[in-house]
Scaffold this motif. Structure first.
Motif, PDB file in Angstrom:
ATOM      1  N   MET A 195       0.646  -1.037   0.134  1.00  0.00           N
ATOM      2  CA  MET A 195      -0.103   0.130   0.057  1.00  0.00           C
ATOM      3  C   MET A 195       0.758   1.239  -0.148  1.00  0.00           C
ATOM      4  O   MET A 195       0.421   2.182  -0.454  1.00  0.00           O
ATOM      5  N   ARG A 196       2.059   1.222   0.302  1.00  0.00           N
ATOM      6  CA  ARG A 196       2.968   2.277   0.429  1.00  0.00           C
ATOM      7  C   ARG A 196       4.121   2.005  -0.330  1.00  0.00           C
ATOM      8  O   ARG A 196       5.155   2.602   0.190  1.00  0.00           O
ATOM      9  N   GLN A 197       4.083   1.457  -1.212  1.00  0.00           N
ATOM     10  CA  GLN A 197       5.211   1.053  -2.071  1.00  0.00           C
ATOM     11  C   GLN A 197       5.933   2.330  -2.803  1.00  0.00           C
ATOM     12  O   GLN A 197       7.077   2.478  -2.950  1.00  0.00           O
ATOM     13  N   GLN A 198       5.029   3.402  -2.962  1.00  0.00           N
ATOM     14  CA  GLN A 198       5.849   4.468  -3.576  1.00  0.00           C
ATOM     15  C   GLN A 198       6.844   5.168  -2.658  1.00  0.00           C
ATOM     16  O   GLN A 198       7.693   5.992  -3.167  1.00  0.00           O
ATOM     17  N   GLU A 199       6.727   5.103  -1.374  1.00  0.00           N
ATOM     18  CA  GLU A 199       7.489   5.720  -0.353  1.00  0.00           C
ATOM     19  C   GLU A 199       8.696   4.637  -0.440  1.00  0.00           C
ATOM     20  O   GLU A 199       9.848   5.470  -0.172  1.00  0.00           O
ATOM     21  N   LEU A 200       8.709   3.434  -0.548  1.00  0.00           N
ATOM     22  CA  LEU A 200       9.998   2.593  -0.547  1.00  0.00           C
ATOM     23  C   LEU A 200      10.684   3.162  -1.843  1.00  0.00           C
ATOM     24  O   LEU A 200      11.870   2.777  -1.944  1.00  0.00           O
ATOM     25  N   ILE A 201       9.790   3.237  -3.142  1.00  0.00           N
ATOM     26  CA  ILE A 201      10.541   3.651  -4.239  1.00  0.00           C
ATOM     27  C   ILE A 201      11.216   4.696  -4.358  1.00  0.00           C
ATOM     28  O   ILE A 201      12.379   4.775  -4.756  1.00  0.00           O
ATOM     29  N   ASN A 202      10.400   5.754  -3.928  1.00  0.00           N
ATOM     30  CA  ASN A 202      10.684   7.299  -3.900  1.00  0.00           C
ATOM     31  C   ASN A 202      11.447   7.720  -2.582  1.00  0.00           C
ATOM     32  O   ASN A 202      12.250   8.838  -2.811  1.00  0.00           O
ATOM     33  N   GLY A 203      11.261   7.288  -1.528  1.00  0.00           N
ATOM     34  CA  GLY A 203      11.769   7.788  -0.291  1.00  0.00           C
ATOM     35  C   GLY A 203      10.661   8.809   0.444  1.00  0.00           C
ATOM     36  O   GLY A 203       9.630   8.862  -0.433  1.00  0.00           O
ATOM     37  N   ILE A 204      10.755   9.085   1.518  1.00  0.00           N
ATOM     38  CA  ILE A 204       9.735  10.053   2.327  1.00  0.00           C
ATOM     39  C   ILE A 204      10.731  11.213   2.632  1.00  0.00           C
ATOM     40  O   ILE A 204      11.695  11.010   2.811  1.00  0.00           O
ATOM     41  N   THR A 205      10.080  12.302   2.822  1.00  0.00           N
ATOM     42  CA  THR A 205      10.570  13.642   3.090  1.00  0.00           C
ATOM     43  C   THR A 205      11.002  13.550   4.643  1.00  0.00           C
ATOM     44  O   THR A 205      10.432  13.077   5.425  1.00  0.00           O
ATOM     45  N   VAL A 206      12.234  13.844   4.974  1.00  0.00           N
ATOM     46  CA  VAL A 206      12.856  13.914   5.936  1.00  0.00           C
ATOM     47  C   VAL A 206      13.004  15.443   6.207  1.00  0.00           C
ATOM     48  O   VAL A 206      13.404  16.362   5.435  1.00  0.00           O
ATOM     49  N   ALA A 220      14.688   5.959   5.529  1.00  0.00           N
ATOM     50  CA  ALA A 220      13.589   6.312   6.222  1.00  0.00           C
ATOM     51  C   ALA A 220      12.316   5.683   6.173  1.00  0.00           C
ATOM     52  O   ALA A 220      11.552   5.175   6.975  1.00  0.00           O
ATOM     53  N   ALA A 221      12.088   5.397   4.935  1.00  0.00           N
ATOM     54  CA  ALA A 221      10.933   4.962   4.393  1.00  0.00           C
ATOM     55  C   ALA A 221      10.774   3.343   4.894  1.00  0.00           C
ATOM     56  O   ALA A 221       9.609   2.780   5.618  1.00  0.00           O
TER      57      ALA A 221
END
Length: 306
Positions: A195-206, A220-221
């Motif tokens: 469900m949160r694969q985009q975070e694993l692919i592109n990363g999340i904002t730190v 971080a993701a």
């Protein structure tokens, strides 16, 4: 009447987040099921008050208690990243009543395959709504990706539950009662990452401690999503492992055999942000942060989701 100027920082938690007690009070505050009964108008008014307070202006006569309550309603109903109002089922304040009802039914109706299939489907549908609602909004996900995640998680839960249900036909009845937990744990390990694969692919904002964006991190993701998976399984464990033991013993008593219709309600009643060290980030992002800020940012912060 003219608005009043305020220096009150409404985004600072009411309780000290460096203590366990403070974090518990904060979490109980934003997951209070009573906020589900608040009208849409009152929620919108709370959001307006929070946003005006952030701008340094509040209505005359507004006290801190009113500001704290407005922030409580805001945190319970609006997404922390996008500020959009979340659907009622996906709010964390719905987790206690919704999760209790579904978990109670999964634990009660485990004996037949149709019942197992139905309640596992209901649970995974509920989880999918919660995961999507509480995703990191900075990492958008397409409807196709949502569908794949939902289908895969539901299939995993059903395959685990039905397979174990058939396998445990000859096992002690207590073992069969633990099948729902195994299915929930397996599905969580699939559902949340997909469900949160985009975070694993592109990363999340730190960000730094002042909420200033520093870049995007896949590590971080990974850390955030792993924490969510582990916490989801851990939260389900007490009720779904210990409760079957209790019910197994209670159901042997004559009075319990006379009130079988109340077994499901009884089980339902009984069920009742993070940081990462700069040194753990990707080398290129770490170098970029050091080049801009030197040694002033030892830790970065991110929204891990719920």
């Amino acid at each position: 009447m003219a608005a009043s100027v305020t220096t009150f920082n409404i985004d600072i938690p009411r309780w000290d987040q460096n203590t366990f007690t403070g974090r518990v009070k904060h979490f109980f505050n934003i997951t209070d099921p009573r906020t589900l009964l608040v009208s849409e108008h009152e929620l919108d008014s709370a959001k307006a008050l929070v946003e005006s307070c952030r701008a340094g202006i509040v209505p005359p006569g507004t006290n801190q208690e009113q500001l704290f309550y407005a922030k409580k309603l805001y945190d319970s109903a609006f997404h922390p990243d996008s500020g959009e109002k979340m659907n009622l089922i996906g709010r964390m304040s719905f987790q206690v009543p919704g999760g209790m009802a579904i978990t109670g039914c999964m634990l009660q109706f485990y004996r037949t395959v149709p019942a197992v299939v139905f309640w596992q489907w209901v649970n995974q549908s509920f989880n999918a709504i919660v995961n999507y609602t509480n995703r990191n909004a900075a990492s958008p996900i397409s409807l196709k990706q949502i569908g794949v995640a939902y289908f895969t998680a539901t299939s995993t839960a059903l395959a685990t539950a039905v397979g174990l249900n058939l396998y445990t036909k000859r096992a002690p009845s207590l073992v069969a009662r633990w099948v729902p937990f195994a299915a929930v744990a397996a599905a969580n390990c699939v559902n949340i990452p997909l469900m949160r694969q985009q975070e694993l692919i592109n990363g999340i904002t730190v960000t730094d401690e002042n909420d200033n964006p520093l870049g995007k991190s896949r590590r971080a993701a990974i850390k955030g999503i792993t924490q969510v998976v582990v916490s989801r399984v851990a939260m389900a464990a007490p009720g779904m492992i210990l409760l079957p033991i209790i019910m197994e013993r209670l159901e042997k008593y004559p009075f319990m055999k006379k009130i079988q219709v109340l077994h499901a309600p009884l089980q339902t009643i009984l069920v009742g942000g993070f940081s990462i060290a700069l040194s753990h980030l990707e080398p290129d992002l770490r170098q970029s942060i050091v080049a801009r800020h030197g040694d002033n940012v030892p830790y970065v912060y991110f929204n891990k989701g719920l």
